[in-house]
Design a protein around this motif. Structure first.
Motif, PDB file in Angstrom:
ATOM      1  N   UNK A   1       0.950  -1.108   0.135  1.00  0.00           N
ATOM      2  CA  UNK A   1      -0.181  -0.003   0.007  1.00  0.00           C
ATOM      3  C   UNK A   1       0.953   1.129  -0.091  1.00  0.00           C
ATOM      4  N   UNK A   2       2.035   1.186   0.491  1.00  0.00           N
ATOM      5  CA  UNK A   2       2.895   2.163   0.869  1.00  0.00           C
ATOM      6  C   UNK A   2       3.483   2.589  -0.812  1.00  0.00           C
ATOM      7  N   UNK A   3       3.704   1.586  -1.303  1.00  0.00           N
ATOM      8  CA  UNK A   3       4.368   1.573  -2.616  1.00  0.00           C
ATOM      9  C   UNK A   3       3.344   2.249  -3.474  1.00  0.00           C
ATOM     10  N   UNK A   4       2.272   1.553  -3.450  1.00  0.00           N
ATOM     11  CA  UNK A   4       0.895   1.859  -4.534  1.00  0.00           C
ATOM     12  C   UNK A   4       0.620   3.316  -4.359  1.00  0.00           C
ATOM     13  N   UNK A   5       0.419   3.835  -2.905  1.00  0.00           N
ATOM     14  CA  UNK A   5       0.193   5.327  -2.888  1.00  0.00           C
ATOM     15  C   UNK A   5       1.081   6.130  -3.295  1.00  0.00           C
ATOM     16  N   UNK A   6       2.391   5.865  -3.186  1.00  0.00           N
ATOM     17  CA  UNK A   6       3.493   6.749  -3.525  1.00  0.00           C
ATOM     18  C   UNK A   6       3.521   6.832  -5.190  1.00  0.00           C
ATOM     19  N   UNK A   7       3.050   5.632  -5.817  1.00  0.00           N
ATOM     20  CA  UNK A   7       3.214   5.506  -7.265  1.00  0.00           C
ATOM     21  C   UNK A   7       1.871   6.577  -7.882  1.00  0.00           C
ATOM     22  N   UNK A   8       0.898   6.745  -7.177  1.00  0.00           N
ATOM     23  CA  UNK A   8      -0.184   7.833  -7.382  1.00  0.00           C
ATOM     24  C   UNK A   8       0.315   9.118  -7.738  1.00  0.00           C
ATOM     25  N   UNK A   9       1.222   9.421  -7.309  1.00  0.00           N
ATOM     26  CA  UNK A   9       1.957  10.978  -7.824  1.00  0.00           C
ATOM     27  C   UNK A   9       3.197  10.448  -8.908  1.00  0.00           C
ATOM     28  N   UNK A  10       3.081  10.980  -9.939  1.00  0.00           N
ATOM     29  CA  UNK A  10       3.925  10.667 -10.857  1.00  0.00           C
ATOM     30  C   UNK A  10       5.417  11.033 -10.749  1.00  0.00           C
ATOM     31  N   UNK A  11       5.329  12.281  -9.955  1.00  0.00           N
ATOM     32  CA  UNK A  11       6.753  12.610  -9.575  1.00  0.00           C
ATOM     33  C   UNK A  11       6.626  13.617  -8.482  1.00  0.00           C
ATOM     34  N   UNK A  12       7.480  13.845  -7.686  1.00  0.00           N
ATOM     35  CA  UNK A  12       7.690  14.865  -6.671  1.00  0.00           C
ATOM     36  C   UNK A  12       8.773  15.586  -6.744  1.00  0.00           C
ATOM     37  N   UNK A  13       8.512  16.870  -6.611  1.00  0.00           N
ATOM     38  CA  UNK A  13       9.478  18.112  -6.919  1.00  0.00           C
ATOM     39  C   UNK A  13       9.711  18.651  -5.375  1.00  0.00           C
ATOM     40  N   UNK A  14      11.128  18.887  -5.214  1.00  0.00           N
ATOM     41  CA  UNK A  14      11.190  19.577  -3.527  1.00  0.00           C
ATOM     42  C   UNK A  14      12.419  20.330  -3.506  1.00  0.00           C
ATOM     43  N   UNK A  15      12.499  21.339  -2.809  1.00  0.00           N
ATOM     44  CA  UNK A  15      13.720  21.948  -2.487  1.00  0.00           C
ATOM     45  C   UNK A  15      14.115  22.719  -3.749  1.00  0.00           C
ATOM     46  N   UNK A  16      13.112  23.441  -4.355  1.00  0.00           N
ATOM     47  CA  UNK A  16      13.166  24.408  -5.659  1.00  0.00           C
ATOM     48  C   UNK A  16      14.086  25.730  -5.508  1.00  0.00           C
ATOM     49  N   UNK A  17      15.011  25.894  -6.065  1.00  0.00           N
ATOM     50  CA  UNK A  17      15.819  26.998  -5.793  1.00  0.00           C
ATOM     51  C   UNK A  17      15.858  27.935  -7.217  1.00  0.00           C
ATOM     52  N   UNK A  18      15.907  29.177  -7.437  1.00  0.00           N
ATOM     53  CA  UNK A  18      16.034  29.742  -8.463  1.00  0.00           C
ATOM     54  C   UNK A  18      17.058  30.638  -8.426  1.00  0.00           C
ATOM     55  N   UNK A  19      18.016  30.636  -9.528  1.00  0.00           N
ATOM     56  CA  UNK A  19      19.214  31.498  -9.740  1.00  0.00           C
ATOM     57  C   UNK A  19      19.165  32.117 -11.241  1.00  0.00           C
ATOM     58  N   UNK A  20      18.766  33.392 -11.263  1.00  0.00           N
ATOM     59  CA  UNK A  20      18.441  34.053 -12.483  1.00  0.00           C
ATOM     60  C   UNK A  20      17.170  33.197 -13.017  1.00  0.00           C
ATOM     61  N   UNK A  21      17.506  32.769 -14.262  1.00  0.00           N
ATOM     62  CA  UNK A  21      16.164  32.009 -14.874  1.00  0.00           C
ATOM     63  C   UNK A  21      16.350  30.537 -14.865  1.00  0.00           C
ATOM     64  N   UNK A  22      17.412  29.989 -13.789  1.00  0.00           N
ATOM     65  CA  UNK A  22      17.644  28.866 -13.866  1.00  0.00           C
ATOM     66  C   UNK A  22      16.900  28.162 -12.480  1.00  0.00           C
ATOM     67  N   UNK A  23      16.294  27.099 -12.704  1.00  0.00           N
ATOM     68  CA  UNK A  23      15.491  26.486 -11.501  1.00  0.00           C
ATOM     69  C   UNK A  23      16.223  25.080 -11.188  1.00  0.00           C
ATOM     70  N   UNK A  24      16.844  25.226 -10.045  1.00  0.00           N
ATOM     71  CA  UNK A  24      17.233  23.711  -9.421  1.00  0.00           C
ATOM     72  C   UNK A  24      16.404  23.202  -8.497  1.00  0.00           C
ATOM     73  N   UNK A  25      16.381  21.673  -8.796  1.00  0.00           N
ATOM     74  CA  UNK A  25      15.384  21.143  -7.791  1.00  0.00           C
ATOM     75  C   UNK A  25      15.612  19.693  -7.691  1.00  0.00           C
ATOM     76  N   UNK A  26      15.175  18.877  -6.715  1.00  0.00           N
ATOM     77  CA  UNK A  26      14.896  17.481  -6.534  1.00  0.00           C
ATOM     78  C   UNK A  26      13.814  16.969  -7.265  1.00  0.00           C
ATOM     79  N   UNK A  27      13.876  15.954  -8.056  1.00  0.00           N
ATOM     80  CA  UNK A  27      12.817  15.099  -8.350  1.00  0.00           C
ATOM     81  C   UNK A  27      12.729  13.506  -8.146  1.00  0.00           C
ATOM     82  N   UNK A  28      11.726  13.155  -7.488  1.00  0.00           N
ATOM     83  CA  UNK A  28      11.883  11.750  -7.232  1.00  0.00           C
ATOM     84  C   UNK A  28      10.726  11.103  -7.916  1.00  0.00           C
ATOM     85  N   UNK A  29      10.897  10.106  -8.755  1.00  0.00           N
ATOM     86  CA  UNK A  29       9.815   9.443  -9.567  1.00  0.00           C
ATOM     87  C   UNK A  29       9.413   8.341  -8.608  1.00  0.00           C
TER      88      UNK A  29
END
Length: 718
Positions: A80-108
């Motif tokens: 169930x943990x795995x199944x619920x986790x897969x309901x969100x196609x991707x998770x984005x976190x710790x988004x940082x912007x430098x000029x026009x650049x966006x750096x972030x962590x993504x977890x599939x």
């Protein structure tokens, strides 16, 4: 003729375990604390380099695994943990912007840990920058933290191995994705602050890569690293040795960082005491043999956080204001004592401040739900930030010194975290380009109930309840009750797919808000602190009694859990009221507080819990010590202790000694298990490890609380 008969043996899963636990020798050591003799039968377990001790932990872990592997519901819970986790196609976190650049962590969903990415523009093409799994396939790594340089041309990546938490820093050239040759080891958390010129960064390493080294956390030094130079040559800028005239204790972490606009640099001392000691200088001063630090705040000012916005310095202080207030002073000549009150203390707790280029944001909490206000220094006007629903909210400036780009995140007990772009000029919200929506089963049927419970002394303790519609309050429901109550950290609303997996099996979730947290301000925190710490577990017990009295559950169906400093809460709750609980989970737990100072992370925690060197505080530590309150011949609930071999915060022998004592003392016939994690520390990003760990804990507790889906099959013997 041979007699044939069928004997139905209704074997409990405890009695049916394949092997028995090996005996744990008792080797008494007696300590005398201010006239009180205290016996410790398991001091020998503290030597985690001893082959005998390592063998003991392995035997405990193997036995626990055998027992848990027999529980039929464990794997379905994990699924169930795995199944619920897969309901969100991707998770984005710790988004940082430098000029026009966006750096972030993504977890599939299929990935155990996240990778680092770059976009040119919020909707631009995505470029993979760093994959920790591919970094060294022979080992298990995850990204602890990452910090892009001011120009976005370089990136510092903090890497942890096996959940050990101490990071190795690597520097990447973003254009080529190439890593510079130098590595910097033993950096706690992996965070750095870049120089304005992007030629190097500030950081504070530990003294050792060994999380069990008792000297690893003591007398640390804030350093400067210049790109392309060996870490061994990094000069120390701020430390007890460098600044002998400053009141720096060996257990405090010296750190240095810049104001967002890089016009000032601050030196501070990290500890569990939230009251800041701060000095200020200019960036040019960092090149001088002796930095002319000027005092900014001392602990008696009770400044919890501060930031520079324009020409002003804004301070969040609780001095004379237990729920907090915001002060403002001239940044060039800061004087806390004569600072102007910008936002006076009100009915809500102030919990934090951040800023964008032009705005100050203040988060306030009514005890459960957050509210956010913004202040424009140009117009001197306050305004409310519109929130789409009630819950826990935060503002994350993306590039504070250069823009007003802001993300706003919000979640609740039954609403998944949602990410918005917020425009403070127009006060408009829009769903972020980094938001990925997911629909989870059963959420629409959840009920949230907020109540207050009278504690032993009449104090009213907040209690958050989540359950499915149609709950029959006849005492038959299983209830999972969690608690923490330390460091002033409040239990805030947050959606959890792990909780959802239990909720969808009819379990009631009860989140307690005991004293020691800050739900009702600093007075609530200090009422569960050092000598007043018993209120923390007594509040937890009161919540359990309320749930039983009002038919939500019964003692045969009540589960209690505490993690880390919450180990004090759960350990003392079951030793004071063993009759109240069917099962308890003591997760990476502070369980032997009289010996806490003898752990690598112990000295830094003295301001929160006290020291055995002080007679009053020593008595308080004895009261907190669950291990010392285990009494032979007592019918204890089923207990699962959990420890991480790589844990730098709570050393593994803390929960280990509690498990040994309970195994020897209990007469209930209920199991006491010790789960040992060799691929985990205090926690880990690795989803596979995390899901397994919590599936084991929850399955154990649900088995012992009588959930039908977790009972091993009966065995027919002929």
């Amino acid at each position: 003729m041979k007699n044939c008969f069928l004997i139905l043996c209704l074997l409990s899963s405890w009695g049916a375990a394949a092997q028995s636990l090996p005996a744990t020798p008792q080797r008494p050591v007696t300590d005398t604390y201010f006239g009180r003799a205290v016996v410790d039968n398991y001091r020998w377990l503290e030597d985690t380099k001893s082959p005998e001790v390592l063998a003991w932990f392995k035997a405990q872990g193997d036995y626990t695994k055998q027992t848990l592997d027999r529980l039929p519901g464990r794997d379905s819970l994990l699924s169930a943990f795995v199944r619920y986790d897969r309901l969100r196609p991707a998770r984005y976190s710790e988004i940082r912007k430098r000029g026009n650049r966006y750096f972030y962590r993504k977890t599939l969903p299929a990935e155990k840990v996240g990778k680092l990415y770059l976009r040119e523009g919020a909707t631009g093409a995505e470029t993979l920058l760093f994959d920790p799994v591919a970094y060294n396939p022979a080992k298990t790594y995850s990204v602890t933290a990452f910090t892009p340089s001011n120009s976005g041309q370089q990136l510092v990546v903090g890497l942890q191995e096996g959940g050990a938490e101490l990071s190795t820093l690597r520097i990447m050239t973003v254009a080529t994705k190439a890593l510079l040759p130098e590595s910097i080891v033993a950096v706690s958390g992996g965070g750095v602050d870049w120089l304005p010129t992007d030629t190097g960064f500030l950081y504070t390493p530990n003294n050792s890569t060994d999380p069990k080294d008792p000297l690893g956390n003591l007398n640390t030094k804030a350093r400067l690293h210049r790109l392309g130079t060996p870490a061994s040559a990094d000069p120390e800028l701020f430390s007890r040795a460098k600044n002998p005239a400053f009141p720096i204790r060996p257990d405090e972490y010296p750190f240095i960082y810049f104001s967002d606009d890089h016009t000032q640099v601050y030196a501070g001392l990290g500890s569990v005491d939230n009251r800041q000691y701060v000095w200020v200088a200019t960036p040019a001063d960092l090149g001088k043999p002796t930095i002319p630090w000027q005092p900014l705040a001392v602990p008696t000012d009770s400044v919890y956080s501060y930031l520079k916005l324009g020409a002003q310095l804004y301070l969040y202080s609780v001095k004379g204001a237990p729920k907090g207030r915001i002060l403002v002073t001239d940044a060039a000549h800061p004087k806390v004592a004569t600072a102007t009150v910008l936002l006076p203390e009100g009915s809500r707790n102030i919990t934090g401040i951040v800023s964008s280029k032009d705005y100050l944001f203040v988060t306030l909490n009514d005890g459960i739900n957050d509210h956010i206000r913004q202040y424009d220094p140009r117009s001197r006007q306050w305004a409310d930030v519109p929130l789409p629903f009630s819950g826990t909210a935060y503002v994350q400036p993306l590039d504070a010194p250069r823009s007003n780009a802001v993300l706003l995140g919000i979640t609740s007990w039954k609403q998944p975290a949602t990410l918005y772009d917020y425009n403070p000029d127009s006060k408009k919200l829009a769903v972020s380009n980094f938001e990925v929506k997911a629909e989870y089963p059963g959420v629409a049927d959840l009920v949230v109930e907020e109540v207050e419970v009278p504690s032993h002394d009449g104090a009213m303790v907040p209690l958050s309840l989540i359950y499915r519609k149609g709950l029959q309050k006849n005492g038959q429901a299983i209830c999972f009750m969690d608690g923490y109550g330390a460091y002033g950290i409040s239990a805030v609303p947050a959606f959890s797919t792990r909780y959802l997996a239990m909720l969808n099996q009819g379990v009631v979730i009860a989140e307690t808000h005991p004293r020691g947290g800050s739900e009702k301000g600093q007075k609530w925190y200090r009422a569960g602190y050092q000598t007043t710490k018993p209120n923390t577990w007594k509040d937890f017990i009161a919540c359990g009694d309320y749930l039983v009295k009002n038919g939500y559950t019964s003692p045969s169906h009540l589960i209690g859990m505490g993690t880390s400093a919450g180990g004090i809460l759960i350990g003392r709750a079951i030793t004071e009221r063993p009759d109240l609980f069917a099962a308890a989970i003591s997760n990476v737990s502070c369980s032997n507080m009289l010996r806490q100072e003898n752990t690598p992370n112990g000295p830094v925690n003295v301001p929160e819990f006290g020291s055995v060197k002080d007679p009053v505080q020593c008595q308080a530590l004895y009261e907190m010590d669950a291990f010392q309150h285990v009494k032979p011949g007592t019918k204890y609930p089923a207990v699962m202790c959990v420890g991480g071999m790589n844990d730098p915060r709570v050393i593994v022998w803390q929960p280990g000694k509690l498990a040994a004592a309970l195994q020897a003392a209990t007469t209930s016939g209920k199991p006491v298990l010790m789960q040992v994690n060799y691929d985990n520390g205090h926690f880990t990003e690795d989803k596979a490890v995390t899901f397994r760990n919590f599936a084991n804990m929850y399955a154990f507790a649900l088995w012992q609380a009588g959930h039908p889906n977790f009972q091993p099959a009966t065995v027919a013997v002929k």
